[in-house]
Scaffold this motif. Structure first.
Motif, PDB file in Angstrom:
ATOM      1  N   ARG A  69       2.412   1.970  -3.506  1.00 38.34           N
ATOM      2  CA  ARG A  69       1.422   2.479  -4.454  1.00 38.34           C
ATOM      3  C   ARG A  69       1.007   3.907  -4.104  1.00 38.34           C
ATOM      4  O   ARG A  69       0.738   4.716  -4.993  1.00 38.34           O
ATOM      5  N   ARG A 110       4.383   4.267  -6.972  1.00 39.56           N
ATOM      6  CA  ARG A 110       5.286   3.239  -7.479  1.00 39.56           C
ATOM      7  C   ARG A 110       4.528   1.933  -7.708  1.00 39.56           C
ATOM      8  O   ARG A 110       3.585   1.613  -6.998  1.00 39.56           O
ATOM      9  N   GLY A 111       4.993   1.185  -8.691  1.00 41.47           N
ATOM     10  CA  GLY A 111       4.520  -0.181  -8.831  1.00 41.47           C
ATOM     11  C   GLY A 111       5.218  -1.065  -7.809  1.00 41.47           C
ATOM     12  O   GLY A 111       6.175  -0.648  -7.148  1.00 41.47           O
ATOM     13  N   ASP A 169       0.831  -1.209   0.000  1.00 42.25           N
ATOM     14  CA  ASP A 169       0.000   0.000   0.000  1.00 42.25           C
ATOM     15  C   ASP A 169       0.868   1.263   0.000  1.00 42.25           C
ATOM     16  O   ASP A 169       0.562   2.243  -0.695  1.00 42.25           O
ATOM     17  N   PHE A 224      -5.382  -6.305  -5.620  1.00 43.96           N
ATOM     18  CA  PHE A 224      -4.606  -5.341  -6.406  1.00 43.96           C
ATOM     19  C   PHE A 224      -4.731  -5.679  -7.891  1.00 43.96           C
ATOM     20  O   PHE A 224      -4.922  -6.848  -8.247  1.00 43.96           O
ATOM     21  N   CYS A 247       1.496   1.778 -11.729  1.00 40.51           N
ATOM     22  CA  CYS A 247       1.541   1.613 -10.258  1.00 40.51           C
ATOM     23  C   CYS A 247       0.788   0.373  -9.800  1.00 40.51           C
ATOM     24  O   CYS A 247       0.169   0.362  -8.721  1.00 40.51           O
ATOM     25  N   GLU A 248       0.841  -0.681 -10.587  1.00 41.87           N
ATOM     26  CA  GLU A 248       0.205  -1.931 -10.234  1.00 41.87           C
ATOM     27  C   GLU A 248       1.225  -2.899  -9.651  1.00 41.87           C
ATOM     28  O   GLU A 248       2.405  -2.568  -9.510  1.00 41.87           O
TER      29      GLU A 248
END
Length: 308
Positions: A114, A118-119, A111, A141, A188-189
Motif C-alpha cells: 500500500r 498498490r492494492g 503495508d 484495512f 490501493c485497498e
C-alpha cells in the motif's frame, strides 16, 4: 406461509440463536466441544469421512493408512471448531475477537504494498478460521470480498451482518462484483479471494494441486494485469483452546504470470504453502478434484476419485 417457508424460517432462527449462544462461550470451551464432535463426524458422516480420506490419499500417498486416518480425524475436529467459532467471529464483542488474535506475522507485506501505491489481493484458503481472518483484515484495512448468499436464504442477513460489521464490503460473485474488486484495488485497498474453490466451467483452467489436476479459477491474473496489485496468502491459524495467529505469506511468483495456466499453478502452490503450516487445519472435506472426474472419466487419476 407454506410449510417449506415456515421450516426455513425456523431453521434460520435456530441456527442464528445457536451462533449467538456460542458467541458467549470461551475458545477453550469451543475447542473441547470440537474435540468431542470431530470424531463423531468422522465416524458417522460417511460423506465427510470419504471425501477427506480420498483427498488425503491423493495428496499424501506416502503416509500409511493409520497416519492418514489420524490426520483425517484431526482435520474434521478443526472443521468442527471453525463451525463452532462462527459466533465468536461474527457476534462476539469486537474487543474479544481482537484479543483472541495472539500474533500477526507478515503484516509488512500488506503495508509495504500500500505504501508503494498498490492494492493487495489476499488469497484466503479454507484453512484455520478464515472468518477470523476476515475480521482482522476488515478491522485494519479497507477490505472487499466476494460473497455468495447461503442456500438457506433467511440466514443471509445474519451472515452478511457478521462479515460486514468491521467495515468489510461484500460484493456479488458476478461481473458487477469483479468490477467492484478492480475499483477497490485501484484505490490501493485490500481484497480477498478464495483460491481453493472450483469455479464454474469456463471460469478456470486445470492446474496442478499436489501434482494432480484441479480446476482453478483464472480471476487472479485478470485482476493483477489491470491493477499491478501485490498478492499474498493469508490465514488465521488456530492455536487450539487459546486463539489464532494471522500469517501472511509471500505468493508464488507464478501468480503474476499473464498466462492463465501458469498463474493458476502459482495460486495452487500458494494454497499448498498455507497448508504446510499445519495440514490438519485445512478443510479436506471439500471435493477439490471433482471436475477432473466430470471432464475426464477415462483418465487413470479419475479412478482415485470414484467416491466423489
Amino acid at each position: 406461509m407454506t410449510d417449506t417457508s415456515r421450516r426455513a424460517r425456523w431453521q434460520a432462527s435456530a441456527i442464528a440463536r445457536l451462533w449467538r449462544f456460542l458467541s458467549h462461550r470461551s475458545l477453550p470451551t469451543l475447542w473441547r466441544l470440537a474435540a468431542w464432535l470431530g470424531p463423531k463426524v468422522y465416524r458417522f458422516n460417511k460423506r465427510e469421512r470419504s471425501v477427506t480420506d480420498i483427498n488425503l490419499g491423493v495428496v499424501y500417498p506416502e503416509l500409511d493408512a493409520k497416519t492418514r486416518r489420524a490426520l483425517g480425524q484431526e482435520s474434521l475436529k478443526h472443521s468442527a471448531a471453525t463451525m463452532l467459532e462462527l459466533g465468536h467471529a461474527w457476534m462476539a464483542e469486537p474487543a474479544r475477537v481482537e484479543a483472541s488474535i495472539l500474533a500477526v506475522h507478515g503484516r509488512d507485506k500488506l503495508d509495504g504494498a500500500r505504501a508503494e501505491g498498490r492494492g493487495v489481493i489476499v488469497l484466503a484458503p479454507h484453512f484455520g478460521n478464515w472468518e477470523v481472518l476476515n475480521f482482522w483484515l476488515s478491522s485494519h484495512f479497507p477490505f472487499t470480498a466476494m460473497y455468495e448468499p447461503p442456500k438457506l436464504t433467511r440466514l443471509d442477513p445474519v451472515i452478511r451482518q457478521g462479515r460486514e460489521r468491521m467495515g468489510a464490503s461484500l460484493v456479488p460473485t458476478n461481473p458487477r462484483g469483479v468490477a467492484a474488486l478492480l475499483k477497490a484495488l485501484k484505490r490501493c485497498e485490500a481484497i480477498g479471494i478464495l483460491p481453493d474453490q472450483e469455479p464454474d466451467w469456463g471460469s478456470g483452467v486445470f492446474a496442478p494441486f499436489y501434482g494432480h489436476a484441479a480446476y482453478t479459477a483464472t480471476l487472479l491474473p485478470k485482476l493483477v494485469a489491470r491493477t499491478q496489485a501485490r498478492v499474498v496468502t493469508g490465514v488465521a491459524k488456530r492455536i487450539p483452546g487459546e486463539g489464532f495467529e494471522i500469517h501472511f505469506l509471500d505468493a508464488d511468483e507464478r501468480v503474476y504470470s499473464e498466462e492463465e495456466a501458469q498463474s493458476a499453478a502459482g495460486v495452487n502452490a500458494c494454497v499448498e504453502a498455507a497448508i504446510a503450516l499445519e495440514p490438519a487445519q485445512y478443510q479436506w472435506e471439500y471435493k477439490r478434484y471433482r471436475k477432473v472426474v466430470e471432464e475426464a472419466q477415462g483418465l487413470s487419476d479419475a479412478n482415485r476419485y470414484r467416491l466423489y
